[in-house]
Design a protein around this motif. Structure first.
Motif, mmCIF file in Angstrom:
data_model
loop_
_atom_site.group_PDB
_atom_site.id
_atom_site.type_symbol
_atom_site.label_atom_id
_atom_site.label_comp_id
_atom_site.label_asym_id
_atom_site.label_seq_id
_atom_site.Cartn_x
_atom_site.Cartn_y
_atom_site.Cartn_z
ATOM 1 N N GLN A 71 79.305 -21.995 76.051
ATOM 2 C CA GLN A 71 79.512 -20.586 76.420
ATOM 3 C C GLN A 71 80.159 -19.771 75.301
ATOM 4 O OE1 GLN A 71 82.396 -19.497 79.489
ATOM 5 N NE2 GLN A 71 80.762 -18.420 80.559
ATOM 6 N N GLY A 106 75.548 -17.771 86.243
ATOM 7 C CA GLY A 106 76.502 -16.668 86.316
ATOM 8 C C GLY A 106 77.752 -17.017 87.104
ATOM 9 N N VAL A 111 73.499 -22.875 74.229
ATOM 10 C CA VAL A 111 74.720 -23.306 73.536
ATOM 11 C C VAL A 111 75.939 -23.262 74.464
ATOM 12 C CG1 VAL A 111 73.948 -22.656 71.229
ATOM 13 C CG2 VAL A 111 75.086 -20.941 72.683
ATOM 14 N N GLU A 115 75.106 -11.335 85.259
ATOM 15 C CA GLU A 115 76.399 -10.652 85.219
ATOM 16 C C GLU A 115 77.163 -10.939 83.917
ATOM 17 O OE1 GLU A 115 78.766 -10.535 88.810
ATOM 18 O OE2 GLU A 115 80.615 -10.760 87.670
ATOM 19 N N ASP A 116 77.418 -12.213 83.662
ATOM 20 C CA ASP A 116 78.324 -12.512 82.542
ATOM 21 C C ASP A 116 77.696 -12.188 81.188
ATOM 22 O OD1 ASP A 116 80.905 -13.610 81.713
ATOM 23 O OD2 ASP A 116 79.710 -15.174 80.779
ATOM 24 N N SER A 117 76.418 -12.501 80.993
ATOM 25 C CA SER A 117 75.803 -12.192 79.688
ATOM 26 C C SER A 117 75.722 -10.685 79.489
ATOM 27 C CB SER A 117 74.421 -12.837 79.552
ATOM 28 O OG SER A 117 73.544 -12.377 80.554
ATOM 29 N N ASP A 127 72.951 -20.121 92.053
ATOM 30 C CA ASP A 127 71.826 -20.473 91.178
ATOM 31 C C ASP A 127 72.184 -20.075 89.746
ATOM 32 O OD1 ASP A 127 71.701 -17.755 91.216
ATOM 33 O OD2 ASP A 127 69.738 -17.604 92.120
ATOM 34 N N ASN A 128 71.375 -20.477 88.811
ATOM 35 C CA ASN A 128 71.557 -20.102 87.401
ATOM 36 C C ASN A 128 72.977 -20.410 86.912
ATOM 37 O OD1 ASN A 128 68.891 -19.062 87.340
ATOM 38 N ND2 ASN A 128 69.642 -17.270 88.427
ATOM 39 N N TYR A 150 65.193 -13.690 82.910
ATOM 40 C CA TYR A 150 64.451 -14.383 83.964
ATOM 41 C C TYR A 150 62.962 -14.194 83.658
ATOM 42 C CZ TYR A 150 68.898 -13.357 86.383
ATOM 43 O OH TYR A 150 70.216 -13.232 86.713
ATOM 44 N N ARG A 170 71.002 -10.658 81.149
ATOM 45 C CA ARG A 170 70.619 -10.701 82.558
ATOM 46 C C ARG A 170 71.862 -10.970 83.416
ATOM 47 N NH1 ARG A 170 68.020 -16.857 82.737
ATOM 48 N NH2 ARG A 170 69.867 -17.774 83.706
HETATM 49 O O1 TRH Z 1 72.479 -17.169 84.673
HETATM 50 P P1 TRH Z 1 72.549 -15.828 85.282
HETATM 51 O O2 TRH Z 1 71.304 -15.244 85.706
HETATM 52 O O3 TRH Z 1 73.537 -15.929 86.463
HETATM 53 C C1 TRH Z 1 73.699 -15.243 87.656
HETATM 54 C C2 TRH Z 1 73.422 -16.092 88.821
HETATM 55 O O4 TRH Z 1 72.042 -16.066 89.043
HETATM 56 C C3 TRH Z 1 74.152 -15.628 90.023
HETATM 57 O O5 TRH Z 1 73.731 -16.256 91.186
HETATM 58 C C4 TRH Z 1 74.063 -14.148 90.136
HETATM 59 O O6 TRH Z 1 74.768 -13.740 91.227
HETATM 60 C C5 TRH Z 1 74.618 -13.549 88.893
HETATM 61 O O7 TRH Z 1 73.834 -13.962 87.771
HETATM 62 C C6 TRH Z 1 74.701 -12.065 88.932
HETATM 63 O O8 TRH Z 1 73.205 -14.801 84.225
HETATM 64 P P2 TRH Z 1 74.669 -14.621 83.667
HETATM 65 O O9 TRH Z 1 75.564 -14.045 84.713
HETATM 66 O O10 TRH Z 1 74.522 -13.854 82.463
HETATM 67 O O11 TRH Z 1 75.182 -16.075 83.315
HETATM 68 C C7 TRH Z 1 74.725 -16.805 82.220
HETATM 69 C C8 TRH Z 1 75.853 -17.595 81.604
HETATM 70 O O12 TRH Z 1 75.333 -18.501 80.636
HETATM 71 C C9 TRH Z 1 76.869 -16.733 80.884
HETATM 72 O O13 TRH Z 1 78.164 -17.201 81.136
HETATM 73 C C10 TRH Z 1 76.554 -16.953 79.409
HETATM 74 C C11 TRH Z 1 76.082 -18.378 79.438
HETATM 75 N N1 TRH Z 1 75.249 -18.830 78.308
HETATM 76 C C12 TRH Z 1 75.682 -19.916 77.562
HETATM 77 O O14 TRH Z 1 76.749 -20.470 77.830
HETATM 78 N N2 TRH Z 1 74.900 -20.358 76.561
HETATM 79 C C13 TRH Z 1 73.723 -19.772 76.217
HETATM 80 O O15 TRH Z 1 73.039 -20.232 75.274
HETATM 81 C C14 TRH Z 1 73.310 -18.642 76.987
HETATM 82 C C15 TRH Z 1 72.028 -17.954 76.647
HETATM 83 C C16 TRH Z 1 74.092 -18.212 78.024
#
Ligand code: TRH
Length: 405
Positions: free
Chosen positions: A275, A22, A273, A293-295, A19-20, A201, A291
């Motif tokens: 990544q 990450g 935007v 992992e990656d952010s 989902d989302n 979230y 939120r």
């Molecule tokens: O989107 P996330 O909540 O992702 C997840 C998933 O839910 C996954 O299943 C779960 O296991 C994991 O988290 C821990 O949050 P995350 O990880 O921060 O990912 C968001 C991505 O979006 C990250 O690579 C940054 C990117 N991003 C953009 O590319 N542009 C934007 O404008 C923003 C705000 C984020």
């Protein structure tokens, strides 16, 4: 590049989007780094190309194969088309590889290195499991667990070789900062405005946090990337998609459907935007809410105080995960700053937020220098280099190109 790098190593990354953003966010970042900094030929197999296209706006969600930023991106369909496996095979977040692909791995003259790239956690058990082999029950193959992490006994965190230098250049370049703000369609905020990014979230604590900011002594400019929290933001201001303020109060912004304000709080909604363009937002703000992992990792590289909204899991297991990271991150803070971080993070993940914000803000000077120091410590353990080093050892393969060497 020396002759030993002449033929590219190949790498297949498999990504199952739960989902989302990450899952694909981590895979896309890793794929780009392997291509750009280490000269690998990378195929990214993703089962939800639309999610990928959100992070890479130039991509076409309908294509089965496309090349973006040097990465060959494949729609990973249920029926997997047979293909020759790569030298390095990465199953992101322990996703299940196609059976025909696994069988084909056994047919290679040089058996590929099979990596299970795991989720990020600061929990102490991670170090004990990092790099463990897991022999296949049936086939002559071994899969290795590779755990990202915060300590030297883990796989570390993904860091582009020039990221911290680019960040520091931004910090020292007012013209670049002004250009960034004008790219968002606004003037650079006055120095007394607290700039906060909010990537989150849905969160029951949001109205209380907004009240605190609206009623606080200091002006707050809150930048909200489009996403799951937006309906709550609009609901807070009463009229979804409309500017609730009658007056403009020195933030240098004109009314449009993506602006809201109340008291000392101004909210600006930003488009999602590409990544690589998310980092400057984190650099430009004083405090970042992140939120997943990656952010969360990017906020740490930004070297700014941040608040992490952890991905909620069943049975509250995320609570231990949150605490494990807090214990590590806050270890060398003063008692007051430690309590401030613990308090606000816990509040943003499910408790009362108003008092915690005040305590957090009061510690901002210490938290700011801590954040910069912390990013310097983490930078000593870059994940992608560790991963390639490990693959080289277990797979007995040639050295990789290393950017800058
Ligand atoms: O989107 P996330 O909540 O992702 C997840 C998933 O839910 C996954 O299943 C779960 O296991 C994991 O988290 C821990 O949050 P995350 O990880 O921060 O990912 C968001 C991505 O979006 C990250 O690579 C940054 C990117 N991003 C953009 O590319 N542009 C934007 O404008 C923003 C705000 C984020």
């Amino acid at each position: 590049m020396s002759s030993e790098h002449e033929t590219s190593h190949t790498c297949d990354i498999f990504c199952n989007v739960i989902d989302n953003y990450g899952d694909i966010g981590v895979c896309w970042r890793l794929a780009r780094q392997l291509v750009n900094e280490h000269g690998l030929a990378v195929r990214l197999w993703v089962d939800d190309v639309a999610s990928f296209a959100k992070l890479c706006p130039g991509a076409d969600a309908t294509l089965e194969i496309q090349t973006q930023r040097g990465v060959q991106v494949h729609a990973w369909a249920q029926r997997f088309v047979e293909t020759r496996p790569a030298d390095i095979v990465i199953a992101a977040f322990a996703c299940k590889l196609p059976e025909s692909y696994v069988d084909a791995m056994t047919q290679q003259a040089h058996t590929p290195v099979w990596i299970n790239l795991e989720y990020l956690s600061a929990e102490p058990w991670v170090a004990g499991c990092h790099r463990l082999p897991s022999p296949h029950p049936r086939l002559p193959l071994t899969k290795y667990f590779f755990f990202p992490g915060f300590t030297p006994d883990t796989g570390g965190l993904m860091l582009e070789h020039d990221l911290l230098a680019r960040r520091d250049a931004f910090f020292n370049d007012v013209a670049a900062q002004q250009a960034y703000w004008s790219g968002l369609g606004m003037q650079m905020p006055d120095a007394d405005v607290l700039k906060v990014s909010l990537f989150a979230y849905e969160n029951d604590a949001l109205p209380a946090l907004f009240d605190t900011w609206a009623q606080g002594a200091r002006r707050v400019l809150c930048l909200v990337p489009e996403g799951r929290i937006l309906p709550q933001v609009a609901q807070y201001f009463g009229e979804p998609g409309r500017d609730s303020s009658r007056h403009h109060d020195g933030f240098g912004m004109s009314p449009d459907p993506q602006n809201f304000s109340r008291g000392n709080l101004q909210v600006r909604v930003l488009p999602f935007v590409a990544q690589e363009n998310y980092d400057p937002l984190l650099w430009a703000c004083d405090v970042n809410f992140v939120r997943g992992e990656d952010s969360c990792v990017r906020a740490q590289w930004a070297g700014k105080p941040f608040i992490w909204q952890i991905y909620p899991q069943h049975d509250e297991v995320h609570s231990d995960k949150l605490q494990a990271f807090l214990d590590l991150y806050a270890l060398n803070l003063s008692k007051d700053a430690r309590h401030a971080v613990q308090g606000l993070w816990r509040a943003w993940n499910g408790q009362d937020v108003a008092l915690s914000w005040a305590a957090f803000l009061a510690q901002r000077t210490e938290l700011q220098s801590h954040a910069l120091r912390w990013s310097g410590i983490l930078a000593k353990n870059p994940l992608t280099l560790n991963l390639l080093d490990f693959c080289q050892k277990v797979g007995k393969i040639r050295a990789f190109k290393i950017e800058g060497q």
